[in-house]
Design a protein around this motif. Structure first.
Motif, PDB file in Angstrom:
ATOM      1  N   ASN A  78       8.754  -3.500   4.132  1.00  0.00           N
ATOM      2  CA  ASN A  78       8.357  -2.149   4.543  1.00  0.00           C
ATOM      3  C   ASN A  78       8.761  -1.106   3.506  1.00  0.00           C
ATOM      4  O   ASN A  78       7.991  -0.181   3.196  1.00  0.00           O
ATOM      5  CB  ASN A  78       8.973  -1.794   5.895  1.00  0.00           C
ATOM      6  CG  ASN A  78       8.238  -2.440   7.054  1.00  0.00           C
ATOM      7  OD1 ASN A  78       7.094  -2.852   6.921  1.00  0.00           O
ATOM      8  ND2 ASN A  78       8.896  -2.539   8.203  1.00  0.00           N
ATOM      9  N   LEU A  79       9.979  -1.243   2.967  1.00  0.00           N
ATOM     10  CA  LEU A  79      10.431  -0.313   1.943  1.00  0.00           C
ATOM     11  C   LEU A  79       9.542  -0.392   0.708  1.00  0.00           C
ATOM     12  O   LEU A  79       9.168   0.636   0.127  1.00  0.00           O
ATOM     13  CB  LEU A  79      11.888  -0.600   1.561  1.00  0.00           C
ATOM     14  CG  LEU A  79      12.962  -0.181   2.564  1.00  0.00           C
ATOM     15  CD1 LEU A  79      14.345  -0.608   2.075  1.00  0.00           C
ATOM     16  CD2 LEU A  79      12.934   1.335   2.798  1.00  0.00           C
ATOM     17  N   SER A  80       9.200  -1.600   0.319  1.00  0.00           N
ATOM     18  CA  SER A  80       8.332  -1.778  -0.851  1.00  0.00           C
ATOM     19  C   SER A  80       6.959  -1.167  -0.607  1.00  0.00           C
ATOM     20  O   SER A  80       6.406  -0.485  -1.475  1.00  0.00           O
ATOM     21  CB  SER A  80       8.186  -3.268  -1.180  1.00  0.00           C
ATOM     22  OG  SER A  80       9.401  -3.807  -1.616  1.00  0.00           O
ATOM     23  N   ARG A  81       6.410  -1.412   0.587  1.00  0.00           N
ATOM     24  CA  ARG A  81       5.089  -0.855   0.892  1.00  0.00           C
ATOM     25  C   ARG A  81       5.114   0.673   0.886  1.00  0.00           C
ATOM     26  O   ARG A  81       4.208   1.319   0.360  1.00  0.00           O
ATOM     27  CB  ARG A  81       4.612  -1.357   2.258  1.00  0.00           C
ATOM     28  CG  ARG A  81       4.278  -2.848   2.290  1.00  0.00           C
ATOM     29  CD  ARG A  81       3.635  -3.233   3.612  1.00  0.00           C
ATOM     30  NE  ARG A  81       3.405  -4.663   3.718  1.00  0.00           N
ATOM     31  CZ  ARG A  81       4.125  -5.474   4.480  1.00  0.00           C
ATOM     32  NH1 ARG A  81       5.118  -4.990   5.224  1.00  0.00           N
ATOM     33  NH2 ARG A  81       3.859  -6.761   4.527  1.00  0.00           N
ATOM     34  N   ALA A  82       6.153   1.244   1.478  1.00  0.00           N
ATOM     35  CA  ALA A  82       6.268   2.702   1.532  1.00  0.00           C
ATOM     36  C   ALA A  82       6.433   3.299   0.141  1.00  0.00           C
ATOM     37  O   ALA A  82       5.858   4.338  -0.188  1.00  0.00           O
ATOM     38  CB  ALA A  82       7.445   3.101   2.421  1.00  0.00           C
ATOM     39  N   PHE A  83       7.233   2.609  -0.694  1.00  0.00           N
ATOM     40  CA  PHE A  83       7.534   3.132  -2.025  1.00  0.00           C
ATOM     41  C   PHE A  83       6.350   3.011  -2.973  1.00  0.00           C
ATOM     42  O   PHE A  83       6.035   3.932  -3.716  1.00  0.00           O
ATOM     43  CB  PHE A  83       8.741   2.383  -2.595  1.00  0.00           C
ATOM     44  CG  PHE A  83       9.118   2.832  -3.981  1.00  0.00           C
ATOM     45  CD1 PHE A  83       9.691   4.068  -4.191  1.00  0.00           C
ATOM     46  CD2 PHE A  83       8.906   2.007  -5.078  1.00  0.00           C
ATOM     47  CE1 PHE A  83      10.046   4.490  -5.462  1.00  0.00           C
ATOM     48  CE2 PHE A  83       9.255   2.418  -6.354  1.00  0.00           C
ATOM     49  CZ  PHE A  83       9.832   3.659  -6.541  1.00  0.00           C
ATOM     50  N   PHE A  84       5.678   1.861  -2.937  1.00  0.00           N
ATOM     51  CA  PHE A  84       4.613   1.624  -3.899  1.00  0.00           C
ATOM     52  C   PHE A  84       3.252   2.134  -3.424  1.00  0.00           C
ATOM     53  O   PHE A  84       2.279   2.073  -4.172  1.00  0.00           O
ATOM     54  CB  PHE A  84       4.530   0.131  -4.234  1.00  0.00           C
ATOM     55  CG  PHE A  84       5.730  -0.360  -4.991  1.00  0.00           C
ATOM     56  CD1 PHE A  84       5.954   0.043  -6.297  1.00  0.00           C
ATOM     57  CD2 PHE A  84       6.658  -1.193  -4.397  1.00  0.00           C
ATOM     58  CE1 PHE A  84       7.063  -0.387  -7.004  1.00  0.00           C
ATOM     59  CE2 PHE A  84       7.775  -1.637  -5.089  1.00  0.00           C
ATOM     60  CZ  PHE A  84       7.979  -1.234  -6.397  1.00  0.00           C
ATOM     61  N   ASP A  85       3.195   2.620  -2.200  1.00  0.00           N
ATOM     62  CA  ASP A  85       1.965   3.232  -1.713  1.00  0.00           C
ATOM     63  C   ASP A  85       1.839   4.628  -2.326  1.00  0.00           C
ATOM     64  O   ASP A  85       2.699   5.484  -2.143  1.00  0.00           O
ATOM     65  CB  ASP A  85       2.004   3.331  -0.180  1.00  0.00           C
ATOM     66  CG  ASP A  85       0.814   4.108   0.368  1.00  0.00           C
ATOM     67  OD1 ASP A  85      -0.300   3.896  -0.122  1.00  0.00           O
ATOM     68  OD2 ASP A  85       1.010   4.932   1.278  1.00  0.00           O
TER      69      ASP A  85
END
Length: 340
Positions: A269-276
C-alpha cells in the motif's frame, strides 16, 4: 542522428552547481511535474525528459566566479549546438551564478530571456559565441543564430543547497527536518550524479531521445523521491526488514502468518501510494505531518499519533488506510529513534 560530444570521461566529482541544476529541473520549475528522468552529461550537463521522451529540457550549468559577456557567450555554445541538432529540445537553459546587475535591463529578475540583457553586453556575448561556433573571428552569422538567442533562458542560482531538496520534498513546515539532513541528501545525489560519468560515451550516436537510457547515465524522479523518503523518515520505508517495534501493539493478537500478510499488505500500500503520480503529493503531506507529530509528541504511541494525524489531515488516498498509516507511523518512529 545525434552524436554525444565533449562528455566527461573521468571520475571527477560532480560539482554542487551541476547537482543544483539537476534539482532545479525536478523541483523548481512550473513544469517540473512533467519531468520524469534526467540524463547526466549526455546531451548537456543535465537534460530533463518526460515519460515518453517526447519533450526535452536542456541545461548547461556554468559556475564561474566571474561571468563577463565573453564567458557568457562561450557558455551558450553547447545549447546552440543542440538547438541546431537533429533532436528538438523544448527549453534551453543556461544555469549560472548571479550576473552583474549592470548587465540587466530589469535587475530584479533571476530568471529571464536574452531580451533582459543590455545592448552593450549582448554585443560581447554574440561576438564570443560566434567565435566559438565559427572557430574563427570572421563574425559570420550561422543559421538560426538569432532564433536561438530568443529562446535561451537564463536561470540564476540564488538559493542554498538545502532549498533545492526542500522544494522536491514539498514539505510546508521547513523545521520538520534539519538543514543537516537536507544537506546530506544533497551530497548523496551529487555523488551518485558523479558516478554516472564513469562510463565512456564519447562519439556514441542515437536516433531518438529514448535511446539515451541504454547508456545508464540517468536519474529518475522515482530514484530521487525514494532516496528522499528513506532519508527523511530515517529508514527504508519500502523494504523494512521485519516488524517495526512500535507496530507490535497493532498485531499483538495476530498469529505469525497474519502478521506477515499484514506487513506485506502495508508495504504494498505504501509503495502504491508513493509511486502513484496522482497520490504522491498526499503521501508527502502525510509523511510531513507524521514527522511533525512524532517530534512534538515523542512519547506518543502509534494510536495516539494516528488520532492526531486524522484530526489534522483528511486522507483520501485509498491505499493509506488505517493499518497502513499505523505501520507508516511505526516506521517513522523507528527511523527517528535510530537517528537519535
Amino acid at each position: 542522428m545525434y552524436t554525444f560530444k565533449n562528455t566527461e570521461i573521468n571520475n571527477k566529482k560532480a560539482s554542487d552547481f551541476e547537482t543544483k541544476s539537476l534539482l532545479y529541473l525536478l523541483g523548481m520549475r512550473k513544469d517540473s511535474d512533467e519531468i520524469e528522468t534526467v540524463a547526466v552529461d549526455c546531451f548537456n550537463d543535465v537534460t530533463g525528459l518526460n515519460s515518453d521522451f517526447s519533450k526535452l529540457w536542456d541545461v548547461q550549468s556554468k559556475n564561474h566566479s566571474y561571468l563577463p559577456p565573453s564567458k557568457i557567450g562561450e557558455s551558450l555554445y553547447t545549447l546552440y549546438d543542440n538547438f541546431v541538432s537533429s533532436i528538438e529540445f523544448y527549453d534551453y537553459v543556461l544555469f549560472i551564478p548571479k550576473l552583474d546587475r549592470g548587465y540587466l535591463v530589469d535587475d530584479k529578475k533571476n530568471i529571464y530571456g536574452y531580451s533582459n540583457i543590455k545592448g552593450k553586453q549582448k554585443k560581447g556575448i554574440e561576438k564570443s559565441l560566434l567565435n566559438k561556433i565559427n572557430k574563427n573571428d570572421s563574425g559570420d552569422v550561422p543559421p538560426l543564430f538569432c532564433d536561438f538567442l530568443s529562446k535561451v533562458v537564463f536561470v540564476e542560482d540564488n538559493k542554498k543547497i538545502s532549498t533545492y531538496i526542500k522544494r522536491i520534498s514539498g514539505f510546508k513546515n521547513k523545521k520538520a527536518v534539519s538543514e543537516k539532513i537536507y544537506e546530506g541528501i544533497f551530497r548523496e545525489i551529487r555523488d551518485f550524479q558523479s558516478s554516472l560519468k564513469n562510463s565512456y560515451i564519447e562519439n556514441e550516436t542515437i536516433k531518438k531521445p529514448s535511446e539515451v537510457i541504454k547508456f545508464n547515465r540517468h536519474i529518475t524522479k522515482v530514484d530521487i523521491n525514494t532516496l528522499l523518503i528513506s532519508r527523511l523518515v530515517g529508514t527504508d520505508v519500502f523494504s523494512f526488514p521485519g516488524v517495526p517495534f512500535d507496530f507490535y501493539p497493532v498485531v499483538k493478537d495476530f498469529d505469525l502468518e497474519d502478521i506477515k500478510d499484514l506487513v506485506q499488505e502495508c508495504n504494498e500500500n505504501l509503495s502504491r501510494a508513493f509511486f502513484d503520480k496522482n497520490g504522491c503529493k498526499e503521501f508527502w503531506k502525510v509523511t510531513e505531518n507524521i514527522i511533525y507529530l512524532i517530534k512534538k509528541n515523542p512519547g506518543g504511541d502509534v494510536f495516539y499519533i494516528y488520532d492526531c494525524l486524522c484530526s489534522m489531515v483528511k486522507v483520501k488516498n485509498e491505499y493509506l488506510e488505517k493499518d497502513t498509516l499505523l505501520y507508516m507511523i511505526s516506521l517513522v518512529k523507528t527511523g527517528m529513534n535510530n537517528a537519535n
